[in-house]
Design an enzyme around this catalytic site. Structure first.
Site, PDB file in Angstrom:
ATOM      1  NE  ARG A  33      -3.586  -0.061   2.743  1.00 22.07           N
ATOM      2  CZ  ARG A  33      -4.186  -0.415   3.889  1.00 22.07           C
ATOM      3  NH1 ARG A  33      -3.940   0.251   4.998  1.00 22.07           N
ATOM      4  NH2 ARG A  33      -5.047  -1.403   3.920  1.00 22.07           N
TER       5      ARG A  33
ATOM      6  NE  ARG B   4      -2.253   2.362   9.509  1.00 23.26           N
ATOM      7  CZ  ARG B   4      -3.084   1.352   9.207  1.00 23.26           C
ATOM      8  NH1 ARG B   4      -3.876   1.427   8.147  1.00 23.26           N
ATOM      9  NH2 ARG B   4      -3.146   0.283   9.953  1.00 23.26           N
TER      10      ARG B   4
ATOM     11  CE  LYS C  62      -6.104   0.143  11.370  1.00 22.44           C
ATOM     12  NZ  LYS C  62      -7.049  -0.559  10.482  1.00 22.44           N
TER      13      LYS C  62
ATOM     14  CE  LYS D 299      -7.326   4.161   9.202  1.00 27.85           C
ATOM     15  NZ  LYS D 299      -8.382   3.290   8.653  1.00 27.85           N
TER      16      LYS D 299
ATOM     17  CB  CYS E  64     -13.813  -3.238   1.692  1.00 29.92           C
ATOM     18  SG  CYS E  64     -14.573  -4.807   2.131  1.00 29.92           S
TER      19      CYS E  64
ATOM     20  CB  CYS F 280      -9.646  -8.880   3.030  1.00 31.81           C
ATOM     21  SG  CYS F 280      -9.719  -8.372   4.754  1.00 31.81           S
TER      22      CYS F 280
ATOM     23  CB  CYS G 210     -15.451  -8.177   8.085  1.00 30.63           C
ATOM     24  SG  CYS G 210     -14.147  -6.991   8.440  1.00 30.63           S
TER      25      CYS G 210
ATOM     26  CB  CYS H  45     -12.062  -1.186   4.741  1.00 26.64           C
ATOM     27  SG  CYS H  45     -11.125  -2.104   5.981  1.00 26.64           S
TER      28      CYS H  45
HETATM   29 FE1  SRM Z   1      -9.076  -1.218   6.400  1.00 30.84          FE
HETATM   30  C1  SRM Z   1      -7.889  -3.844   8.115  1.00 30.84           C
HETATM   31  C2  SRM Z   1      -8.349  -2.652   3.502  1.00 30.84           C
HETATM   32  C3  SRM Z   1      -9.556   1.753   4.837  1.00 30.84           C
HETATM   33  C4  SRM Z   1     -10.750  -0.043   9.135  1.00 30.84           C
HETATM   34  N1  SRM Z   1      -8.192  -2.935   5.905  1.00 30.84           N
HETATM   35  C5  SRM Z   1      -7.739  -3.888   6.762  1.00 30.84           C
HETATM   36  C6  SRM Z   1      -6.971  -4.983   6.008  1.00 30.84           C
HETATM   37  C7  SRM Z   1      -5.543  -4.601   5.962  1.00 30.84           C
HETATM   38  C8  SRM Z   1      -7.181  -6.418   6.520  1.00 30.84           C
HETATM   39  C9  SRM Z   1      -6.240  -6.968   7.535  1.00 30.84           C
HETATM   40  O1  SRM Z   1      -5.988  -6.332   8.570  1.00 30.84           O
HETATM   41  O2  SRM Z   1      -5.751  -8.077   7.319  1.00 30.84           O
HETATM   42  C10 SRM Z   1      -7.643  -4.839   4.614  1.00 30.84           C
HETATM   43  C11 SRM Z   1      -6.835  -5.307   3.432  1.00 30.84           C
HETATM   44  C12 SRM Z   1      -7.741  -5.848   2.357  1.00 30.84           C
HETATM   45  C13 SRM Z   1      -7.094  -6.111   1.072  1.00 30.84           C
HETATM   46  O3  SRM Z   1      -7.129  -7.288   0.619  1.00 30.84           O
HETATM   47  O4  SRM Z   1      -6.559  -5.214   0.451  1.00 30.84           O
HETATM   48  C14 SRM Z   1      -8.069  -3.393   4.648  1.00 30.84           C
HETATM   49  N2  SRM Z   1      -8.848  -0.545   4.544  1.00 30.84           N
HETATM   50  C15 SRM Z   1      -8.626  -1.324   3.460  1.00 30.84           C
HETATM   51  C16 SRM Z   1      -8.758  -0.545   2.175  1.00 30.84           C
HETATM   52  C17 SRM Z   1      -7.818  -0.987   1.080  1.00 30.84           C
HETATM   53  C18 SRM Z   1     -10.227  -0.646   1.744  1.00 30.84           C
HETATM   54  C19 SRM Z   1     -10.606  -0.036   0.414  1.00 30.84           C
HETATM   55  O5  SRM Z   1     -11.655  -0.446  -0.070  1.00 30.84           O
HETATM   56  O6  SRM Z   1      -9.922   0.818  -0.105  1.00 30.84           O
HETATM   57  C20 SRM Z   1      -8.508   0.887   2.713  1.00 30.84           C
HETATM   58  C21 SRM Z   1      -7.064   1.280   2.702  1.00 30.84           C
HETATM   59  C22 SRM Z   1      -6.912   2.724   3.065  1.00 30.84           C
HETATM   60  C23 SRM Z   1      -5.519   3.260   2.984  1.00 30.84           C
HETATM   61  O7  SRM Z   1      -5.056   3.572   1.876  1.00 30.84           O
HETATM   62  O8  SRM Z   1      -4.893   3.420   4.032  1.00 30.84           O
HETATM   63  C24 SRM Z   1      -8.985   0.730   4.139  1.00 30.84           C
HETATM   64  N3  SRM Z   1      -9.923   0.574   6.910  1.00 30.84           N
HETATM   65  C25 SRM Z   1     -10.126   1.632   6.082  1.00 30.84           C
HETATM   66  C26 SRM Z   1     -11.049   2.544   6.671  1.00 30.84           C
HETATM   67  C27 SRM Z   1     -11.579   3.815   6.018  1.00 30.84           C
HETATM   68  C28 SRM Z   1     -10.696   5.000   6.236  1.00 30.84           C
HETATM   69  O9  SRM Z   1      -9.601   4.881   6.795  1.00 30.84           O
HETATM   70  O10 SRM Z   1     -11.089   6.086   5.837  1.00 30.84           O
HETATM   71  C29 SRM Z   1     -11.411   2.022   7.903  1.00 30.84           C
HETATM   72  C30 SRM Z   1     -12.465   2.603   8.869  1.00 30.84           C
HETATM   73  C31 SRM Z   1     -12.037   3.852   9.529  1.00 30.84           C
HETATM   74  C32 SRM Z   1     -11.310   3.564  10.794  1.00 30.84           C
HETATM   75  O11 SRM Z   1     -10.132   3.189  10.737  1.00 30.84           O
HETATM   76  O12 SRM Z   1     -11.923   3.657  11.853  1.00 30.84           O
HETATM   77  C33 SRM Z   1     -10.682   0.789   8.052  1.00 30.84           C
HETATM   78  N4  SRM Z   1      -9.247  -1.813   8.313  1.00 30.84           N
HETATM   79  C34 SRM Z   1     -10.012  -1.217   9.275  1.00 30.84           C
HETATM   80  C35 SRM Z   1      -9.950  -2.012  10.481  1.00 30.84           C
HETATM   81  C36 SRM Z   1     -10.683  -1.695  11.811  1.00 30.84           C
HETATM   82  C37 SRM Z   1      -9.920  -0.713  12.615  1.00 30.84           C
HETATM   83  C38 SRM Z   1     -10.520  -0.502  13.993  1.00 30.84           C
HETATM   84  O13 SRM Z   1     -10.433   0.582  14.510  1.00 30.84           O
HETATM   85  O14 SRM Z   1     -11.051  -1.457  14.565  1.00 30.84           O
HETATM   86  C39 SRM Z   1      -9.122  -3.113  10.192  1.00 30.84           C
HETATM   87  C40 SRM Z   1      -8.748  -4.264  11.136  1.00 30.84           C
HETATM   88  C41 SRM Z   1      -7.760  -3.854  12.168  1.00 30.84           C
HETATM   89  O15 SRM Z   1      -7.133  -2.801  12.117  1.00 30.84           O
HETATM   90  O16 SRM Z   1      -7.595  -4.644  13.098  1.00 30.84           O
HETATM   91  C42 SRM Z   1      -8.712  -2.962   8.811  1.00 30.84           C
HETATM   92 FE1  SF4 Z   2     -11.319  -6.811   4.903  1.00 33.45          FE
HETATM   93 FE2  SF4 Z   2     -13.278  -6.203   6.522  1.00 33.45          FE
HETATM   94 FE3  SF4 Z   2     -11.732  -4.268   5.591  1.00 33.45          FE
HETATM   95 FE4  SF4 Z   2     -13.409  -5.466   3.968  1.00 33.45          FE
HETATM   96  S1  SF4 Z   2     -13.981  -4.236   5.767  1.00 33.45           S
HETATM   97  S2  SF4 Z   2     -11.263  -5.061   3.542  1.00 33.45           S
HETATM   98  S3  SF4 Z   2     -13.452  -7.511   4.714  1.00 33.45           S
HETATM   99  S4  SF4 Z   2     -11.092  -5.869   6.926  1.00 33.45           S
END
Ligand code: SRM
Ligand code: SF4
Length: 639
Positions: free
Chosen positions: A71, A140, A224, A226, A447, A453, A492, A496
């Site tokens: 990323r 991030r 993390k 943000k 997502c 994922c 899930c 994201c």
């Molecule tokens: Fe996310 C984890 C993809 C934005 C909340 N996110 C993941 C992981 C890395 C899965 C993992 O931990 O094994 C996913 C990888 C999937 C894949 O196959 O690529 C993943 N997140 C993404 C992306 C690629 C989704 C997308 O459709 O674009 C986004 C990458 C953004 C970037 O460039 O940095 C992405 N993730 C977000 C957002 C939205 C945002 O940031 O604006 C959120 C919700 C906002 C927030 O953080 O509160 C988000 N991702 C999470 C979480 C839950 C965090 C939490 O507070 O509980 C996880 C799981 C974790 O961190 O344990 C997670």
């Molecule tokens: Fe993976 Fe859940 Fe984030 Fe979708 S919302 S990319 S299933 S961690």
């Protein structure tokens, strides 16, 4: 060791042992293996990569099909042309032939093998890119509105401060360059002197004087973190979902005065764990421009020192603010900041903006916003977006800004090149007229979920086109064709694609079933609420139809779907659904009774029977229907 230290989560210990993000990644990278150990996986995230496996290829008893996601970290979504062309090349050389624009304005490449990780990261850094800090427990990618308005100083300021805050919070460890570039430092843009000074100044205990990380220390953040920088009225960055948002405040001449601050947003949650929840950010106050870096440091230090390092589920800053309350949080921030936080300046309403199509950038040049379904840049059938972008960027050397809605903007376009760029888009089937893009597709996000994922419970990106098509059919049936509804889906509850801010959110809860969220605003200024825990995807139509019928019948003028659901409330929606379903069942029952009447038999002479058959065939009707109609018409003449 104190008892508090011994209770720390495992990841805290891994971070501390890592020697500022070096081990065990440095050692394991040199080993001839397909994957890393659990400890290395945690540290690898800070370098911008996740270990994944292709879940479609899982076979019981066999090693997983390991691969890596990379990323990029590029504040405000900025991708210079040489970086784009490198990423595009890497997607073919080492990846799965696609690039993916993320919801935080970054790019992801999926499918890289461990043995190719170093070459891929080195190539990105040498093309003025970076993956450092794209994942992991630190700041991030910083978001900013992607619009390249050169005649609106507030937009330029948002870019500038997104860059500066990103610099301030970039990890200072030498690990990244040692591991991926054999110690060679990258040629990066010179850091602003005020950023350098702010990092070193020890405002009331915000900085560590020993070790390699003045702001983070040896254990980095609890989780993390943000940030976004935006301008008044522009909610392209989904500002209420960020840990920290700074809104640029200028005077009438467009000169920077300071920033309104919001903090404590976050979306990640876990099903059936009430103690985890999505939360919208609170208004914190106003900070003068010269104080912004010290203020950011004060917030970071508050979360760094008081965030939960025991339970990772409770470690985001939103829980600290929620547990403490905004006042206590502000008091702690003020103690690091060294002065009181002023009240916020008045702001206009925030609106969601996506900047698609051809537009003026304000200095005689043009920009072009291109919508990308779920951010996936690929060549598929008639839609050859990847080839089109490669050709345009190569030929015209254009920079781009990735958008927070998984799309992109090409800018600095000479008006004389507009026709040639349009022709390339036409040639490769890329629709650039926003009016011609289906509204559900335009405003939706999903997502990645399966197969990459590891946390996905359900499909998301791969099924959303069929789901949008099915929703379009229901909208059509109830007289709501082309209704723009913001729909977001995730596999899930981590959120994201920010589904909890959508008007209609689908959150994977069981295989083939989704939790449904309703009532978010079309401009993402209000959290949606969970309406149902488990909607089997097979029942999508029967579930949504009554809700859409209710919306169609009872909406106020120009009221959006999300605003409608929020206004009437869930009880009214449930009531309507129950009445609607009862009516449908009664109609079906009446229909059944009606058709059971046809079961009475009436005998006909052969001639009459043949004549009826001929007439029924000619009219394309069943014989019993024609007979029924004829008898009914005759009986009417008698009465
Ligand atoms: Fe996310 C984890 C993809 C934005 C909340 N996110 C993941 C992981 C890395 C899965 C993992 O931990 O094994 C996913 C990888 C999937 C894949 O196959 O690529 C993943 N997140 C993404 C992306 C690629 C989704 C997308 O459709 O674009 C986004 C990458 C953004 C970037 O460039 O940095 C992405 N993730 C977000 C957002 C939205 C945002 O940031 O604006 C959120 C919700 C906002 C927030 O953080 O509160 C988000 N991702 C999470 C979480 C839950 C965090 C939490 O507070 O509980 C996880 C799981 C974790 O961190 O344990 C997670
Ligand atoms: Fe993976 Fe859940 Fe984030 Fe979708 S919302 S990319 S299933 S961690």
């Amino acid at each position: 060791m104190s008892s508090i230290a011994s209770k720390r989560s495992k990841v805290e210990e891994i971070k501390e042992r890592s020697n500022y993000l070096r081990e065990p990644v440095a050692t394991e990278l040199l080993q001839d293996t397909t994957h890393f150990s659990e400890d290395a996986i945690q540290i690898l995230k800070f370098h911008g990569s996740y270990q994944q496996d292709n879940r479609d290829n899982r076979i019981k008893g066999q090693e997983k099909d390991y691969q890596f996601m990379l990323r990029t970290r590029n504040p405000g979504g900025f991708i210079p042309p040489q970086l784009y062309l490198t990423l595009d090349r890497l997607a073919s050389e080492y990846g799965n032939e696609t690039l993916r624009v993320t919801t935080r304005q970054g790019f992801q490449i999926h499918g890289i093998l461990k043995k190719n990780l170093k070459a891929a990261i080195a190539a990105i850094v040498k093309s003025m890119g970076s993956t450092l800090g794209a994942c992991g427990d630190l700041n991030r990618n910083i978001m900013a509105p992607p619009a390249p308005y050169k005649n609106r100083p507030e937009y330029q300021l948002a870019w500038e401060y997104a860059d500066h805050i990103a610099d301030l919070l970039t990890p200072k460890t030498g690990a990244y360059y040692e591991i991926w570039l054999d110690g060679e430092m990258a040629i990066t843009a010179e850091e602003a002197p005020e950023v350098k000074a702010a990092r070193q100044s020890n405002g009331n205990g915000t900085v560590f004087h020993e070790g390699e990380e003045p702001i983070y220390g040896a254990q980095y953040m609890p989780r993390k973190f943000k940030c976004a920088v935006t301008v008044p009225g522009d909610n392209s960055v989904d500002l209420f979902t960020q840990d920290l948002t700074a809104v640029v405040i200028t005077n009438k001449k467009g000169e920077l005065q300071g920033f309104n601050i919001f903090a404590g947003g976050g979306l990640g949650r876990t099903h059936n764990k009430e103690e985890t929840f999505a939360r919208a950010a609170d208004a914190i106050g106003y900070v003068a421009k010269d104080d912004i870096y010290n203020f950011v440091k004060a917030i970071v230090a508050t979360q760094r020192d008081y965030g939960d390092r025991v339970s990772r589920r409770h470690a985001r800053m939103k829980y600290l603010i929620n547990d403490w309350g905004v006042d206590k949080f502000k008091t702690q921030v003020e103690s690091y900041f060294g002065k009181p936080i002023a009240p916020q300046k008045k702001l206009p309403e925030f609106k969601y903006l996506d900047y698609l199509g051809w537009q003026e950038q304000g200095d005689g040049k043009l920009f072009l916003g291109i919508s990308i379904d779920n951010g996936r840049v690929k060549d598929a059938g008639d839609w050859q977006l990847r080839t089109a972008l490669r050709e345009i960027v190569k030929q015209f050397q254009l920079p781009m800004r990735l958008t927070p809605s998984q799309s992109l903007i090409l800018y600095e376009i000479d008006p004389g090149d507009r026709a040639a760029i349009t022709a390339i888009c036409d040639r490769y089937g890329v629709q650039i007229n926003p009016e011609k893009i289906d509204p559900l597709y335009r405003y939706s996000m999903a997502c990645p979920a399966l197969p990459t994922c590891g946390l996905a419970i359900t499909e998301s990106e791969r099924v959303i086109p069929s789901i949008l098509d099915r929703i379009n059919q229901v909208l059509d049936q109830v007289g709501l064709a082309k209704e723009p509804i913001v729909i977001r889906m995730t596999g899930c509850p981590n959120g994201c694609a920010r589904p909890y801010m959508a008007e209609l959110g689908f959150v994977g809860s069981f295989p083939e079933a989704y939790q449904v969220w309703l009532g978010g605003s079309p401009h993402q200024t209000r959290l949606a609420r969970p309406f149902t825990e488990r909607m089997p995807i097979a029942e999508l139509e029967s579930f949504l139809k009554p809700i859409f019928v209710y919306f169609q019948k009872s909406r106020r003028k120009a009221e959006s779907f999300g605003d409608f659901c929020d206004r009437v409330g869930f009880e009214a929606i449930e009531q309507f659904m129950t009445t609607y379903q009862a009516k449908q069942e009664k109609n079906a029952g009446d229909q059944a009774v009606k058709s059971s009447k046809n079961r009475y038999r009436v005998g006909l002479e052969d001639d009459l029977y043949q004549a009826l058959k001929t007439a029924a065939t000619a009219q394309g009707k069943p014989m019993n229907q024609l007979a029924g109609e004829a008898i009914e018409a005759y009986l009417k003449t008698l009465s």
